[in-house]
Design a protein around this motif. Structure first.
Motif, PDB file in Angstrom:
ATOM      1  N   THR A 117       0.640  -1.262  -0.047  1.00 26.10           N
ATOM      2  CA  THR A 117      -0.197   0.007   0.121  1.00 26.10           C
ATOM      3  C   THR A 117       0.902   1.179  -0.089  1.00 26.10           C
ATOM      4  O   THR A 117       1.910   0.958  -0.068  1.00 26.10           O
ATOM      5  CB  THR A 117      -0.930  -0.009   1.352  1.00 26.10           C
ATOM      6  OG1 THR A 117      -2.160   1.162   1.081  1.00 26.10           O
ATOM      7  CG2 THR A 117      -0.314   0.228   2.508  1.00 26.10           C
ATOM      8  N   SER A 118       0.067   2.235  -0.059  1.00 30.71           N
ATOM      9  CA  SER A 118       0.985   3.684  -0.122  1.00 30.71           C
ATOM     10  C   SER A 118       0.109   4.661   0.798  1.00 30.71           C
ATOM     11  O   SER A 118      -1.329   4.100   1.152  1.00 30.71           O
ATOM     12  CB  SER A 118       1.177   4.137  -1.356  1.00 30.71           C
ATOM     13  OG  SER A 118       0.058   4.535  -2.153  1.00 30.71           O
TER      14      SER A 118
ATOM     15  N   SER B  48      -3.260   5.257  -1.047  1.00 29.15           N
ATOM     16  CA  SER B  48      -4.012   4.397  -1.619  1.00 29.15           C
ATOM     17  C   SER B  48      -5.498   4.907  -0.938  1.00 29.15           C
ATOM     18  O   SER B  48      -5.921   5.325   0.140  1.00 29.15           O
ATOM     19  CB  SER B  48      -3.746   3.098  -0.703  1.00 29.15           C
ATOM     20  OG  SER B  48      -4.289   1.952  -0.969  1.00 29.15           O
TER      21      SER B  48
ATOM     22  N   THR C   7      -5.957   6.057  -6.396  1.00 28.66           N
ATOM     23  CA  THR C   7      -4.809   5.446  -6.264  1.00 28.66           C
ATOM     24  C   THR C   7      -5.296   4.100  -5.702  1.00 28.66           C
ATOM     25  O   THR C   7      -5.736   4.115  -4.672  1.00 28.66           O
ATOM     26  CB  THR C   7      -3.578   6.098  -5.367  1.00 28.66           C
ATOM     27  OG1 THR C   7      -3.438   7.261  -6.041  1.00 28.66           O
ATOM     28  CG2 THR C   7      -2.499   5.115  -5.119  1.00 28.66           C
ATOM     29  N   ASN C   8      -5.114   2.902  -6.435  1.00 31.94           N
ATOM     30  CA  ASN C   8      -5.698   1.718  -5.836  1.00 31.94           C
ATOM     31  C   ASN C   8      -4.393   0.924  -5.239  1.00 31.94           C
ATOM     32  O   ASN C   8      -3.460   0.387  -6.152  1.00 31.94           O
ATOM     33  CB  ASN C   8      -6.150   0.891  -6.905  1.00 31.94           C
ATOM     34  CG  ASN C   8      -6.379  -0.607  -6.593  1.00 31.94           C
ATOM     35  OD1 ASN C   8      -6.442  -1.425  -7.402  1.00 31.94           O
ATOM     36  ND2 ASN C   8      -6.898  -0.768  -5.367  1.00 31.94           N
ATOM     37  N   GLN C   9      -4.145   0.964  -3.984  1.00 36.70           N
ATOM     38  CA  GLN C   9      -3.029   0.400  -3.316  1.00 36.70           C
ATOM     39  C   GLN C   9      -1.554   1.281  -3.694  1.00 36.70           C
ATOM     40  O   GLN C   9      -1.187   2.078  -3.157  1.00 36.70           O
ATOM     41  CB  GLN C   9      -2.776  -1.023  -3.503  1.00 36.70           C
ATOM     42  CG  GLN C   9      -3.860  -1.980  -2.716  1.00 36.70           C
ATOM     43  CD  GLN C   9      -3.786  -3.516  -2.862  1.00 36.70           C
ATOM     44  OE1 GLN C   9      -4.636  -3.962  -3.241  1.00 36.70           O
ATOM     45  NE2 GLN C   9      -2.599  -3.866  -2.520  1.00 36.70           N
ATOM     46  N   ILE C  10      -0.952   0.934  -4.817  1.00 38.65           N
ATOM     47  CA  ILE C  10      -0.032   1.394  -5.443  1.00 38.65           C
ATOM     48  C   ILE C  10       0.146   2.009  -6.808  1.00 38.65           C
ATOM     49  O   ILE C  10       1.172   2.187  -7.505  1.00 38.65           O
ATOM     50  CB  ILE C  10       1.405   0.485  -5.114  1.00 38.65           C
ATOM     51  CG1 ILE C  10       1.205  -0.639  -5.866  1.00 38.65           C
ATOM     52  CG2 ILE C  10       1.591   0.142  -3.697  1.00 38.65           C
ATOM     53  CD1 ILE C  10       2.283  -1.678  -6.207  1.00 38.65           C
TER      54      ILE C  10
ATOM     55  N   ASN D 108      -2.162   3.731 -10.281  1.00 41.79           N
ATOM     56  CA  ASN D 108      -3.586   4.465 -10.515  1.00 41.79           C
ATOM     57  C   ASN D 108      -4.328   3.878 -11.788  1.00 41.79           C
ATOM     58  O   ASN D 108      -3.731   3.275 -12.593  1.00 41.79           O
ATOM     59  CB  ASN D 108      -2.915   5.873 -10.949  1.00 41.79           C
ATOM     60  CG  ASN D 108      -2.302   6.351  -9.849  1.00 41.79           C
ATOM     61  OD1 ASN D 108      -2.482   6.748  -8.869  1.00 41.79           O
ATOM     62  ND2 ASN D 108      -1.262   7.393 -10.345  1.00 41.79           N
TER      63      ASN D 108
ATOM     64  N   CYS E 121      -9.622  -6.057  -6.275  1.00 40.90           N
ATOM     65  CA  CYS E 121     -10.198  -4.889  -5.941  1.00 40.90           C
ATOM     66  C   CYS E 121     -11.350  -4.325  -6.821  1.00 40.90           C
ATOM     67  O   CYS E 121     -11.642  -3.290  -6.864  1.00 40.90           O
ATOM     68  CB  CYS E 121      -9.051  -3.800  -5.994  1.00 40.90           C
ATOM     69  SG  CYS E 121      -7.658  -4.004  -4.760  1.00 40.90           S
TER      70      CYS E 121
ATOM     71  N   HIS F  24       2.017   5.197 -11.690  1.00 42.47           N
ATOM     72  CA  HIS F  24       2.466   5.065 -10.144  1.00 42.47           C
ATOM     73  C   HIS F  24       2.889   6.463  -9.682  1.00 42.47           C
ATOM     74  O   HIS F  24       3.593   7.047 -10.566  1.00 42.47           O
ATOM     75  CB  HIS F  24       3.636   4.128 -10.062  1.00 42.47           C
ATOM     76  CG  HIS F  24       3.246   2.776 -10.440  1.00 42.47           C
ATOM     77  ND1 HIS F  24       2.498   1.764  -9.745  1.00 42.47           N
ATOM     78  CD2 HIS F  24       3.371   1.972 -11.718  1.00 42.47           C
ATOM     79  CE1 HIS F  24       2.264   0.500 -10.398  1.00 42.47           C
ATOM     80  NE2 HIS F  24       2.930   0.736 -11.554  1.00 42.47           N
TER      81      HIS F  24
END
Length: 284
Positions: free
Chosen positions: A17-18, A21, A35-38, A40, A60, A247
C-alpha cells in the motif's frame, strides 16, 4: 464468474500500500484518477459518457465500482475500457469488472498474448539493482488473464482512442511489448502508464510515502531498456503540461517539464539499473 473469462492462475491480493491508497483526484474537469494501493486507474468523461483506463490491482473490483458510482452515479457503466498494458496491477480486477460491465476492451495487439491466455510475461527480476520492492517482486503475478471471449479489440492503427475523440494513443514499449500512453492535445494532458512515473517504484519507503520524482518505468518488470528510453523521448517531445502516471501523483508545470528533460538526458543513470537480467536486453 463467466466461464469465457479467466483471471490469471496466480491472481492474488498483494499486501502492499501507500499513503495515497484509496484517494482520488480530479486532475481535469473530466479526468479523474484513483490510487488503488500502489497503482492508478483513470476515468475520463461525464456521467453520460465515460471511459475507464486500466483496471487496478487484484481483488479490488468493488473498490473500482464504488469509485465509479461516486463520480458518475449509481448505475455508472463505461463506454469502454482502455488498457495501457496487461501487467497484473493494470488488469488485476478486469475479469470481475467485465462480469459487471459488458463493454469492449481495447489494447495494443502486442499485448493480446498476455490478455488471451497465450503467453505469460517474464517473471519479475528480483536480481535487478533497486530497493526492497524489487527484491520481493517474485510475489507479483505474471501469468496471463484470458478475456479472448470478451470484446477484446485492437486500438485503431490511426492512433485514435475509441470513445474518446479528443485523445490519441502513443506507442510506448519497453516496460511491456505493447504499452501505450494516452495524450490530449487541447490541454496537453498525458496519461503515461508506466513509461514515465512519478515515484521510484522499487523503493519501499518512496512508494509508501509517494515521494514525488520523475522516474523511468519500474525496474523489476521492464524488459527492453532501449525501447523504454525511446518511449520517454517520445513522451517528452509531446511537451505535456500535466502527467497522470501509472504510479505516483499527477505532476504539472515546470517541475514536470524539467523532470522529463532530465530523464531523457540522464536516462542511463536515473532509470537503467546497473545490473539485472534485462539490462541491455539480455536475459540471464
Amino acid at each position: 464468474m463467466d466461464s469465457n473469462l479467466r483471471q490469471s492462475e496466480d491472481n492474488k491480493f498483494i499486501p502492499m500500500t501507500s499513503i495515497a491508497s484509496g484517494k482520488a483526484w480530479q486532475a481535469r474537469p473530466d479526468v479523474y484518477y484513483y490510487t488503488n494501493q500502489i497503482v492508478n486507474f483513470v476515468m475520463i468523461g461525464t456521467s453520460s459518457h465515460w471511459v475507464l483506463v486500466d483496471a487496478g490491482m487484484p481483488k479490488c473490483s468493488e473498490e473500482i465500482l464504488e469509485f465509479a458510482r461516486s463520480i458518475f452515479g449509481g448505475t455508472a457503466k463505461p463506454a469502454a475500457i482502455i488498457l495501457t498494458h496487461g501487467h497484473f496491477d493494470h488488469v488485476g480486477s478486469l475479469v470481475w469488472l467485465l462480469e459487471e460491465w459488458d463493454v469492449p476492451v481495447y489494447a495494443h495487439p502486442l499485448e493480446f498474448p498476455f490478455l488471451t491466455g497465450q503467453q505469460a510475461y517474464p517473471e519479475p527480476d528480483t536480481s535487478v539493482e533497486g530497493g526492497m520492492l524489487a527484491k520481493i517482486s517474485s510475489i507479483y503475478p505474471n501469468e496471463p488473464i484470458n478475456i479472448s471471449q470478451a470484446k477484446l479489440l485492437p486500438l485503431p492503427e490511426n492512433g485514435t482512442v475509441p470513445e474518446l475523440p479528443e485523445w490519441h494513443w502513443v506507442f510506448t514499449p519497453g516496460h511491456s511489448p505493447g504499452q501505450v500512453a494516452l495524450f490530449r492535445e487541447s490541454d496537453r494532458t498525458l496519461i503515461s502508464a508506466d513509461a514515465v512515473i512519478t515515484v521510484k517504484q522499487d523503493s519501499f519507503y518512496k512508494v509508501l510515502m509517494q515521494t514525488e520524482e520523475i522516474q523511468g518505468p519500474p525496474r523489476y518488470l521492464t524488459t527492453d531498456w532501449t525501447a523504454a528510453w525511446d518511449s520517454v523521448r517520445k513522451l517528452e517531445a509531446l511537451h505535456p503540461q500535466m502527467i497522470i502516471p501509472g504510479h505516483g501523483k499527477h505532476m504539472e508545470g515546470e517541475a514536470l517539464t524539467t523532470g522529463l528533460r532530465k530523464l531523457v538526458e540522464e536516462f542511463d543513470t536515473i532509470a537503467i539499473p546497473k545490473h539485472g537480467k534485462f539490462v541491455d536486453g539480455n536475459e540471464s
